[in-house]
Design an enzyme around this catalytic site. Structure first.
Site: not given
Length: 273
Positions: A2-3
DNA sequence: AACAAGACCTGTAAGC
DNA sequence: TGCTTACAGGTCTTGT
């Protein structure tokens, strides 16, 4: 996993669930240390509280109540979902029982994620939050001029520089490569040798690629899912990430790959200089 | 001070 | 088929 775009997508999913079903009946910690020790009084403090909002700061999620916020980082493999009886998983480290009887689960096989409590007024001094840089979607704060200024005399690769969460937050390994492609800058160049004009392009490229990915629900690679269980689709729009030896979508040159700053990095040797 | 490398974990896929 | 190895969206810590 996850960014910023993935965390933002998860935030939206949790917000939708918690707006309709806002009361935390109980917090159950199945593992007192996911990566760091979770405060023992966290379940007690949040029990019975009403969720007043779900926010994102950098790659962190904040589930707000009057008595404090549940702080969560997804690490590499963290995800939230509504779990029905029989759907439990060995990597469900935390359950939140909601007023309607629904149960939210935080699942994180690699345990690089984090759960913590941010007490009222502690947000600016919390050890995980106090050193964070600017939000890339904050048009006023995040500018090419700022990147230029902060990078002077720095020898670190420009890709590692924009992944440094003390400089700008939310840009991780996928979007760093993608933004540098769009800004036509080679990732291995020393941050201090990138020009102001190039940083103007880079700031704009970060913004546009992050916004486009949020609009697509994030990039789904391997196990990333939105809180609704749906996949994102931005992986289909990747120009360079994980495309070694495939043709550049602009000029057909083979995409190159190499480890920079300890992370796999992808670029087009023709389009980027 | 700045930077690189190692550590933390588990799951999956590729290679032999 | 089965074993071994490499690698994965992050970030904290250690060492040069």
């Amino acid at each position: 996993m996850p960014e910023l775009p993935e965390v933002e997508t998860v935030r939206g999913g949790l917000e939708k669930i918690l707006a309709k079903d806002p009361v935390i009946e109980e917090v159950i910690l199945n593992r007192p240390d996911i990566r760091f020790v979770i405060p023992k009084d966290l379940p007690f403090i949040l029990r019975g509280q009403k969720v007043t909002g779900v926010r994102r700061r950098a790659k962190y999620l904040l589930i707000d109540t009057a008595r404090g916020s549940l702080l969560n980082h997804l690490g590499m493999t963290g995800s939230w979902r509504v779990v029905n009886p029989g759907e439990e998983d060995v990597h469900d480290h935390c359950y939140i029982l909601l007023g309607s009887g629904q149960r939210l689960a935080f699942r994180d096989p690699r345990r690089f994620g984090l759960l913590d409590l941010v007490r009222p007024g502690e947000e600016l001094t919390h050890p995980r939050l106090q050193h964070l840089g600017v939000e890339p979607l904050d048009v006023e704060a995040f500018t090419g001029g700022l990147l230029f200024l902060l990078s002077r005399r720095r020898k670190i690769a420009v890709k590692a520089f924009i992944m440094d969460q003390r400089i700008v937050v939310g840009v991780g390994n996928i979007y760093a490569s993608e933004a540098l492609f769009r800004a036509k800058i080679r990732p291995a160049r020393a941050a201090g040798r990138v020009t102001q004009a190039e940083y103007l392009r880079l700031a704009e490229a970060c913004r546009t690629v992050l916004l486009a990915s949020i609009a697509a629900g994030g990039s789904s690679i391997s196990d990333y899912r939105q809180a609704s269980g749906e996949s994102g689709s931005f992986q289909n729009a990747h120009q360079v990430y994980d495309r070694e030896d495939e043709p550049c979508r602009v000029c057909s040159t083979k995409i190159k790959a190499r480890v920079i700053g300890g992370r796999s990095t992808f670029w087009c040797p023709q389009c980027q200089s």
